[in-house]
Write a protein that holds these residues in place. Sequence first.
Motif, short mmCIF file in Angstrom:
data_model
loop_
_atom_site.label_atom_id
_atom_site.label_comp_id
_atom_site.label_asym_id
_atom_site.label_seq_id
_atom_site.Cartn_x
_atom_site.Cartn_y
_atom_site.Cartn_z
N SER B 32 0.92 -1.22 0.10
CA SER B 32 -0.10 0.01 0.07
C SER B 32 0.85 1.24 -0.19
N ARG B 133 -3.06 -2.28 -9.85
CA ARG B 133 -4.39 -3.08 -10.02
C ARG B 133 -4.49 -4.42 -9.24
N GLU B 136 -5.48 -3.45 -5.77
CA GLU B 136 -6.77 -3.17 -5.73
C GLU B 136 -7.88 -4.43 -5.59
N LYS B 139 -7.89 -6.06 -2.45
CA LYS B 139 -8.31 -5.46 -1.10
C LYS B 139 -10.09 -5.58 -1.36
N GLU B 141 -13.39 -4.33 -1.50
CA GLU B 141 -13.91 -2.96 -0.96
C GLU B 141 -13.66 -3.05 0.58
N MET B 148 -8.74 3.68 0.60
CA MET B 148 -9.50 3.24 -1.10
C MET B 148 -9.18 4.41 -1.99
N LEU B 151 -5.69 4.78 -3.07
CA LEU B 151 -5.23 3.60 -4.02
C LEU B 151 -5.64 3.75 -5.38
N ARG B 152 -6.97 4.28 -5.60
CA ARG B 152 -7.61 4.59 -6.75
C ARG B 152 -6.78 5.84 -7.26
#
Lengths: 182, 182
Positions: B32, B133, B136, B139, B141, B148, B151-152
């Motif tokens: 992360s 990706r 993501e 993880k 949701e 989050m 990350l996005r």
Amino acid sequence: MEQLNATAYVILGFVRGEPRSGYEIKALVDNSTRFFWAASYGQIYPELKRLTEAGLIVGSDVPTGSRKRTVYEITADGEEELRAWLRQPPQTFEMRDEGLLKLFFADALPREEGLEILRSMKAQRLAIYERLRAIEQMKGELEDPFPMIVLRGGLEFTQWFAQWCERMEAQLLDAAPEKRSK
Amino acid sequence: MEQLNATAYVILGFVRGEPRSGYEIKALVDNSTRFFWAASYGQIYPELKRLTEAGLIVGSDVPTGSRKRTVYEITADGEEELRAWLRQPPQTFEMRDEGLLKLFFADALPREEGLEILRSMKAQRLAIYERLRAIEQMKGELEDPFPMIVLRGGLEFTQWFAQWCERMEAQLLDAAPEKRSK
DNA sequence: GTTATCATGTAACTAGTTACATGATTCC
DNA sequence: GGAATCATGTAACTAGTTACATGATAAC
């Protein structure tokens, strides 16, 4: 030849072409690379000494009046060292940023204060944008294209980042304002 | 209370909620925050000791079989310390990136090799994109919205950056291919 | 004359990396 | 039985920051 530290390469990069003093190098860093690589006197001066000992730069005394001043120039070996470093792809995957780190852990704060982090990141980016604009103005049109595209890229990115902060704020405000469980 | 280092806050951030071992914290970082703040065992373990002495976390022995294992939890003081740090706006204007530094000095190379730096930056960004990706997907949701969005955001930014590299490459190829003076 | 800038440096420190050592457990 | 992973740690090092000291010159 062993790998030098990043600051050493910054110095090598700046003493190409024109001879520069430590003080000038610091000023150049503060007006350009400092947004993605900073440097302090405490690094620069000892590094100038090391690079001189390694034969990658040479210094000459050019005092202004009775104020002593040493300017450094890159040697052929120094140029080779710089090019060798440039040719290697970057070794690190890290783009160190304190703001993103804080945002990542923003869940430790009440929602409204978490949003505050986003807002202060946006404000910071806008401040950097202004700073970069001023620098761009100062530089006019550099003949070297690469520093110029990095500078312009910085401007574009900073804007993008500020807009992202805004979008994210809106998104978080839209989402169920008190979905916070636990 | 004096300011701690960034790694200390990373640890405090990750030992909220569930107790974690040093090894787990390292794994969490690698999946992360490492893209904007990395950490090594050489920092994590001594830091866990310091934070324990400061009363900001508490450890308890939870061995798996006869393999020793210590997990740490945040204390009330630790939470307060973390929040105090989060509330301060980021102190640094630096977003350290080795690739940009190289690009900035790319004029030291022949044009074609300078372009190579842009291409390798793009390749690196695309590799990071794939990595993010995968994370993501892992993880799913997360219930916490902030990690989050970071990350996005990382995904969006990485894409933007790769596209920027492409645009800049095109632009440099368009520009008089041998405008290089001096 | 006093403030800002030019100019160089160092000592003490903190942060962070690298390389190594050690050993248990799980998976194949 | 061997490889991958879990797990903890340290010693030696490099990189980088902060705070300070010193003094000349330029600008107002």
